[in-house]
Design a protein around this motif. Structure first.
Motif, PDB file in Angstrom:
ATOM      1  N   ARG A   9       0.827  -1.206   0.000  1.00 29.46           N
ATOM      2  CA  ARG A   9       0.000   0.000   0.000  1.00 29.46           C
ATOM      3  C   ARG A   9       0.859   1.253   0.000  1.00 29.46           C
ATOM      4  O   ARG A   9       0.571   2.229  -0.715  1.00 29.46           O
ATOM      5  N   THR A  13       0.917   4.113  -2.988  1.00 27.84           N
ATOM      6  CA  THR A  13       0.726   5.539  -2.678  1.00 27.84           C
ATOM      7  C   THR A  13       1.906   6.368  -3.157  1.00 27.84           C
ATOM      8  O   THR A  13       1.730   7.468  -3.709  1.00 27.84           O
ATOM      9  N   CYS A  27      -1.905  -0.296  -8.730  1.00 28.46           N
ATOM     10  CA  CYS A  27      -2.115  -1.588  -8.071  1.00 28.46           C
ATOM     11  C   CYS A  27      -1.706  -2.736  -8.980  1.00 28.46           C
ATOM     12  O   CYS A  27      -1.141  -3.743  -8.528  1.00 28.46           O
ATOM     13  N   PHE A  37      -6.177  -2.661  -1.581  1.00 31.12           N
ATOM     14  CA  PHE A  37      -5.591  -1.337  -1.367  1.00 31.12           C
ATOM     15  C   PHE A  37      -6.591  -0.387  -0.702  1.00 31.12           C
ATOM     16  O   PHE A  37      -6.224   0.429   0.144  1.00 31.12           O
TER      17      PHE A  37
END
Length: 308
Positions: A9, A13, A27, A37
């Motif tokens: 994650r 980001t 992703c 996510f």
């Protein structure tokens, strides 16, 4: 698994913040499902109530672990033991146990004995009298001839008594090059260390929890317990000493030993009386037991060598 998902994650980001990329593309690049996510853990109200209750129980019983606390909370509601363990760890309620400090010793190489009085082995055996009073028996054997050199019995045997027994044996026969023993207080005291330095006898202390490193005396103790202690009933201490002396004479003079070609220890010793040890100068006067640093060396003061 949770740590990997958390790291994935963070990577997604970071990629979206640095590059103009959609959430699904980021992703897919990191091989993370978009649903994973987007997922955010939600603490259910029931768990919040459980955390408060667990905190109260932990403060009330500070020495209870998670299994004991689980027994309390399951009476109030049908909580799962896995939930109790997880929350117990997350809240930092795990008990801190002090680990026992163990004496560290290096393994001493096993030396094959070549003659009598090259190495002795000593240990303690515990038994009880008819009055249920405990009695300790100091056993000393010659590793080469398998002779039983001493069976000293008393309710208490300190280092001074051990030294007295050793000196009595040395008065009858030549002193050994080394003595193998465990790390009991009777064998690691300042008095016996000073005595070994004065007599230039090497003390070989086995590693804690490794009785196999003193196998000869352990084997002898097994025979002593099977053939004498379990087969005898000691009325008192004097009766115990009398029966031990009788069994020691039988063991040395009459009982054949399988490791000595079915000869008795005394017959084997007479046959090898003129044999000289090959390692006569190896390690004499040394010991792997070191006195405490705050204690003056007994060899310099001479006070610890006194026997009361």
């Amino acid at each position: 698994m949770k740590a990997q998902l958390r790291q994935a994650r963070e990577d997604v980001t970071a990629i979206r913040a640095q590059y103009a990329m959609s959430e699904r593309q980021a992703c897919g690049l990191m091989e993370v499902a978009a649903s994973s996510f987007r997922y955010r853990a939600r603490c259910r109200p029931r768990e919040e109530t459980f955390r408060v209750r667990l905190q109260e129980l932990a403060e009330r019983y500070p020495r209870f672990g998670s299994p004991r606390l689980y027994d309390f909370v399951r009476r109030e509601d049908s909580y799962n033991h896995k939930l109790v363990e997880r929350v117990y760890r997350e809240m930092g309620l795990s008990l801190r146990r002090k680990r026992r400090k163990r004496l560290a010793r290096q393994k001493q190489p096993t030396v094959v004995t070549q003659a009598m009085n090259e190495e002795w082995a000593m240990d303690f055996v515990t038994d009880s009298l008819a009055s249920s009073r405990h009695v300790r028996i100091l056993t000393i054997v010659d590793v080469f001839t398998r002779e039983c050199l001493a069976l000293e019995a008393d309710t208490s045997l300190g280092s001074a008594r051990v030294i007295r027994v050793l000196e009595g044996i040395i008065a009858e026969r030549r002193k050994p090059l080394r003595i193998r023993c465990d790390n009991g207080p009777e064998f690691t005291s300042r008095a016996i260390l000073a005595w070994a330095m004065e007599q230039r006898v090497e003390l070989v202390h086995i590693r804690p929890g490794k009785p196999v490193e003193n196998a000869y005396v352990e084997s002898f103790n097994g025979r002593l317990r099977d053939e004498c202690l379990r087969a005898s009933w000691f009325r008192n201490l004097f009766d115990a000493r009398r029966q031990l002396v009788r069994w020691r004479e039988h063991y040395n003079r009459e009982r054949p030993h399988s490791a000595l070609q079915r000869r008795t220890p005394q017959e084997f010793a007479l046959a090898h009386a003129n044999a000289r040890p090959l390692s006569a100068e190896v390690g004499q006067g040394d010991s792997n037991a070191i006195p405490s640093p705050h204690t003056p060396r007994p060899a310099e003061t001479g006070e610890a060598c006194m026997i009361s």
